[in-house]
Design a protein around this motif. Sequence first.
Motif, PDB file in Angstrom:
ATOM      1  N   ASN A 104      -1.020  -5.375  -8.442  1.00 22.82           N
ATOM      2  CA  ASN A 104       0.318  -5.217  -7.862  1.00 22.82           C
ATOM      3  C   ASN A 104       1.369  -4.970  -8.929  1.00 22.82           C
ATOM      4  O   ASN A 104       2.329  -4.223  -8.707  1.00 22.82           O
ATOM      5  N   GLY A 105       1.197  -5.557 -10.117  1.00 23.81           N
ATOM      6  CA  GLY A 105       2.174  -5.373 -11.177  1.00 23.81           C
ATOM      7  C   GLY A 105       2.227  -3.971 -11.739  1.00 23.81           C
ATOM      8  O   GLY A 105       3.248  -3.568 -12.310  1.00 23.81           O
ATOM      9  N   SER A 106       1.155  -3.214 -11.599  1.00 26.27           N
ATOM     10  CA  SER A 106       1.158  -1.847 -12.122  1.00 26.27           C
ATOM     11  C   SER A 106       2.056  -0.925 -11.301  1.00 26.27           C
ATOM     12  O   SER A 106       2.551   0.087 -11.822  1.00 26.27           O
ATOM     13  N   ILE A 107       2.283  -1.255 -10.038  1.00 27.48           N
ATOM     14  CA  ILE A 107       3.069  -0.377  -9.165  1.00 27.48           C
ATOM     15  C   ILE A 107       4.558  -0.405  -9.532  1.00 27.48           C
ATOM     16  O   ILE A 107       5.158   0.655  -9.747  1.00 27.48           O
TER      17      ILE A 107
ATOM     18  N   GLU B  14       9.358   3.819 -14.048  1.00 28.66           N
ATOM     19  CA  GLU B  14       9.337   5.006 -14.911  1.00 28.66           C
ATOM     20  C   GLU B  14       9.553   6.287 -14.101  1.00 28.66           C
ATOM     21  O   GLU B  14      10.124   7.259 -14.606  1.00 28.66           O
ATOM     22  N   LEU B  15       9.076   6.269 -12.851  1.00 33.21           N
ATOM     23  CA  LEU B  15       9.077   7.485 -12.034  1.00 33.21           C
ATOM     24  C   LEU B  15      10.238   7.556 -11.054  1.00 33.21           C
ATOM     25  O   LEU B  15      10.402   8.562 -10.357  1.00 33.21           O
ATOM     26  N   GLY B  16      11.025   6.491 -10.976  1.00 33.14           N
ATOM     27  CA  GLY B  16      12.120   6.461 -10.023  1.00 33.14           C
ATOM     28  C   GLY B  16      11.674   6.225  -8.595  1.00 33.14           C
ATOM     29  O   GLY B  16      12.354   6.644  -7.647  1.00 33.14           O
ATOM     30  N   VAL B  17      10.540   5.542  -8.410  1.00 29.93           N
ATOM     31  CA  VAL B  17      10.021   5.230  -7.077  1.00 29.93           C
ATOM     32  C   VAL B  17      10.306   3.756  -6.765  1.00 29.93           C
ATOM     33  O   VAL B  17       9.849   2.870  -7.495  1.00 29.93           O
ATOM     34  N   PRO B  18      11.053   3.455  -5.702  1.00 31.35           N
ATOM     35  CA  PRO B  18      11.347   2.054  -5.369  1.00 31.35           C
ATOM     36  C   PRO B  18      10.062   1.303  -4.973  1.00 31.35           C
ATOM     37  O   PRO B  18       9.232   1.830  -4.233  1.00 31.35           O
ATOM     38  N   THR B  19       9.938   0.069  -5.458  1.00 34.74           N
ATOM     39  CA  THR B  19       8.745  -0.728  -5.153  1.00 34.74           C
ATOM     40  C   THR B  19       9.131  -2.180  -4.841  1.00 34.74           C
ATOM     41  O   THR B  19       8.606  -3.118  -5.444  1.00 34.74           O
ATOM     42  N   PRO B  20      10.024  -2.408  -3.879  1.00 29.35           N
ATOM     43  CA  PRO B  20      10.519  -3.770  -3.647  1.00 29.35           C
ATOM     44  C   PRO B  20       9.459  -4.754  -3.162  1.00 29.35           C
ATOM     45  O   PRO B  20       9.518  -5.944  -3.495  1.00 29.35           O
ATOM     46  N   VAL B  21       8.488  -4.286  -2.391  1.00 30.63           N
ATOM     47  CA  VAL B  21       7.480  -5.212  -1.861  1.00 30.63           C
ATOM     48  C   VAL B  21       6.568  -5.696  -2.991  1.00 30.63           C
ATOM     49  O   VAL B  21       6.328  -6.898  -3.153  1.00 30.63           O
TER      50      VAL B  21
ATOM     51  N   ALA C  67       0.820  -1.204   0.000  1.00 30.49           N
ATOM     52  CA  ALA C  67       0.000   0.000   0.000  1.00 30.49           C
ATOM     53  C   ALA C  67       0.859   1.261   0.000  1.00 30.49           C
ATOM     54  O   ALA C  67       0.597   2.209  -0.757  1.00 30.49           O
ATOM     55  N   LYS C  68       1.879   1.292   0.838  1.00 32.67           N
ATOM     56  CA  LYS C  68       2.726   2.480   0.932  1.00 32.67           C
ATOM     57  C   LYS C  68       3.419   2.766  -0.395  1.00 32.67           C
ATOM     58  O   LYS C  68       3.558   3.933  -0.796  1.00 32.67           O
ATOM     59  N   GLU C  69       3.853   1.714  -1.073  1.00 28.23           N
ATOM     60  CA  GLU C  69       4.491   1.916  -2.377  1.00 28.23           C
ATOM     61  C   GLU C  69       3.494   2.449  -3.394  1.00 28.23           C
ATOM     62  O   GLU C  69       3.828   3.315  -4.209  1.00 28.23           O
ATOM     63  N   ALA C  70       2.261   1.931  -3.362  1.00 30.94           N
ATOM     64  CA  ALA C  70       1.233   2.411  -4.291  1.00 30.94           C
ATOM     65  C   ALA C  70       0.925   3.878  -4.047  1.00 30.94           C
ATOM     66  O   ALA C  70       0.758   4.666  -4.999  1.00 30.94           O
TER      67      ALA C  70
ATOM     68  N   GLN D  35       1.470   9.592  -5.662  1.00 34.31           N
ATOM     69  CA  GLN D  35       1.944  10.950  -5.381  1.00 34.31           C
ATOM     70  C   GLN D  35       2.937  11.412  -6.444  1.00 34.31           C
ATOM     71  O   GLN D  35       2.897  12.570  -6.880  1.00 34.31           O
ATOM     72  N   ALA D  36       3.802  10.516  -6.901  1.00 36.13           N
ATOM     73  CA  ALA D  36       4.766  10.870  -7.935  1.00 36.13           C
ATOM     74  C   ALA D  36       4.081  11.175  -9.259  1.00 36.13           C
ATOM     75  O   ALA D  36       4.582  11.992 -10.053  1.00 36.13           O
ATOM     76  N   LEU D  37       2.948  10.546  -9.502  1.00 35.53           N
ATOM     77  CA  LEU D  37       2.167  10.803 -10.714  1.00 35.53           C
ATOM     78  C   LEU D  37       1.351  12.083 -10.622  1.00 35.53           C
ATOM     79  O   LEU D  37       0.787  12.536 -11.618  1.00 35.53           O
ATOM     80  N   GLY D  38       1.249  12.635  -9.422  1.00 38.12           N
ATOM     81  CA  GLY D  38       0.431  13.826  -9.229  1.00 38.12           C
ATOM     82  C   GLY D  38      -1.037  13.523  -9.031  1.00 38.12           C
ATOM     83  O   GLY D  38      -1.888  14.400  -9.215  1.00 38.12           O
ATOM     84  N   VAL D  39      -1.345  12.278  -8.644  1.00 42.48           N
ATOM     85  CA  VAL D  39      -2.728  11.905  -8.381  1.00 42.48           C
ATOM     86  C   VAL D  39      -3.143  12.461  -7.026  1.00 42.48           C
ATOM     87  O   VAL D  39      -2.447  12.265  -6.024  1.00 42.48           O
TER      88      VAL D  39
END
Length: 309
Positions: free
Chosen positions: A276-279, A285-292, A223-226, A231-235
């Motif tokens: 989950n795969g969309s995150i 693309e946005l430089g946001v880490p998503t290890p989980v 959830a935190k990664e999503a 936020q990085a997308l400006g949503v």
Amino acid sequence: MAKVAIVGCGAMGSVYAGLMTDAGHEVHCVTLWEDHVAAIREKGLRVEGVSGDRTVRLASASTRTEGIGVCDLVIIATKAFDVEAAAEACLPLLGPDTVVQTLQNGLGSADRVAPIVGPDRLAIGVVGGFGASRRAPGHVHHNGMEITWFGAYAGLPREKLEASTRIWESAGFRVRHFDDTRQMVWQKLIMNVTFSGSTCLTGLTIGQVMADPHAWRVASGCAKEAVAVAQALGVNLALDDPLGHIRELGGKIPHARPSMLLDHLAGLRGEVDVINGSIPRLGAELGVPTPVNDTVLALIKARESTFSK
């Protein structure tokens, strides 16, 4: 009374079909589950759960759209990976005033449907908090009906959007309209990302995931990664406490098992790529880490590689 076709009438679609029929609408069910079609034709469709217990006779049930004719409302409720084929199958159902609503988990389905049916007739739908499952052919159950949200994809006039959603309201659904469809989709997506992968991998219900510290560590990490990607997308999520929002909604359906878990229990491919795969896809693309989410995606894909269906 409206004429409605529900294309992709699985567990969730059957809930819509049952409640809309009970409200007096002419509802046509299309599903590839031949046993479901046969049972509905023979005994009617039983829908039970938080909305009560009813058995209704649909206008028709079939594996094909041929013979239904032009409808007022077409609801595409298939899995995300089937939307293009479903949209093509819907073309004989469309007249000049038909509204099409596409209701899928994850990201991207409406963008694939719009070129086929036309963006000016399309509404994006988001539903959640149902916990729907098929108990037997012709028999579905649902634990709740918390979210029924709609927004125009592009040029759908407001009056047509509102007319189409009045069909849902007449059947007991609480509808909310969104002008910001990205906000609408992402508010639901963060919920899906939290519970779909975590329940699929553990076999736990939503309530059990929230209660177990190990499972919740994974779920909340997703959830935190999503939220970070959004936020990085400006949503604009319009949520002061996204995790609190997720837990509040999850607490309303603690016994529910998300569709991805139900698919895996049946040995069927789920929608992990668009949930989950969309995150990680967007995160890269946005430089946001998503290890989980990366790990959850990899484990679920490994599990699916053993499925024969």
